[in-house]
Motif scaffolding. Structure first.
Motif, PDB file in Angstrom:
ATOM      1  N   ARG A  54       0.700  -1.261   0.103  1.00  0.00           N
ATOM      2  CA  ARG A  54      -0.018   0.023   0.005  1.00  0.00           C
ATOM      3  C   ARG A  54       0.741   1.297   0.014  1.00  0.00           C
ATOM      4  NH1 ARG A  54      -5.370  -0.327   0.496  1.00  0.00           N
ATOM      5  NH2 ARG A  54      -5.973  -2.539   1.344  1.00  0.00           N
ATOM      6  N   GLN A 106      -3.265  -5.635  -2.210  1.00  0.00           N
ATOM      7  CA  GLN A 106      -4.756  -5.463  -2.262  1.00  0.00           C
ATOM      8  C   GLN A 106      -5.230  -6.543  -3.242  1.00  0.00           C
ATOM      9  OE1 GLN A 106      -6.166  -1.856  -2.856  1.00  0.00           O
ATOM     10  NE2 GLN A 106      -8.089  -2.239  -2.027  1.00  0.00           N
ATOM     11  N   ALA A 135      -8.848  -1.036   4.016  1.00  0.00           N
ATOM     12  CA  ALA A 135      -8.243   0.153   4.009  1.00  0.00           C
ATOM     13  C   ALA A 135      -9.400   1.184   4.121  1.00  0.00           C
ATOM     14  CB  ALA A 135      -7.852   0.254   2.592  1.00  0.00           C
TER      15      ALA A 135
END
Ligand SMILES: [Zn+2]
Length: 170
Positions: A54, A106, A135
């Motif tokens: 991320r 992800q 998230a």
């Protein structure tokens, strides 16, 4: 495969066994000329895969890390180590088949969650929280909706194992 003793090119296979999470095959062979026995390993050629986290950092994909993380998420659930192994293999095979060179953490998490969700709700939620898949609020509500849908289905399919999972959640 040349015999290490007499260099005869032909041998016959006495035994085949998969090794290293089924990424390789170990074969016990016997030379057709001198009867020398030896072992060979056949390995599937894999493309190195990079996981983009991320925060933008990049890390090589490690099967053992995924296996470890999943095993933790599946502790004290109905999911067996054998099933965990299959999830890892399944995801990795899919990525190899599609020739992925890189994937976001992800997307990788979603591939795992898809498979994990079919095995255990508790393991699913644990994995999702440990790996920071929630998230944002939308992510979280999407997962809740998915679980609700699944809950209805699993109540019909197998109350016993689901009941056990709900107990663990409390
Ligand atoms: Zn030989």
């Amino acid at each position: 495969m040349q015999c290490p003793n007499c260099r005869h090119p032909e041998s016959h296979v006495l035994e085949s066994r998969s090794a290293d999470l089924s990424r390789s095959v170990r074969r016990r062979r016997e030379c057709l000329r001198c009867q020398e026995r030896f072992t060979t390993y056949e390995r599937i050629e894999t493309i190195p895969l990079t996981v983009i986290k991320r925060d933008g950092r990049r890390e090589s994909f490690r099967r053992s890390k995924m296996f470890h993380g999943l095993s933790q998420a599946c502790e004290k659930t109905t999911v067996t180590p054998e099933q965990v192994k299959l999830v890892v293999e399944d995801v990795e095979n899919l990525l190899q088949q599609r020739n992925y060179r890189e994937i976001t953490s992800q997307d990788l998490g979603e591939l795992v969650l898809d498979r994990l969700g079919q095995l255990s709700e508790v393991a699913y939620i644990r994995f999702a929280s440990v790996y920071g898949q929630f998230a944002n609020v939308e992510d979280f509500s999407a997962i809740l909706r998915l679980l609700e849908k699944r809950g209805e289905k699993s109540l019909r399919l197998g109350q016993a194992s689901q009941h056990q999972d709900h107990e663990l959640l409390r």
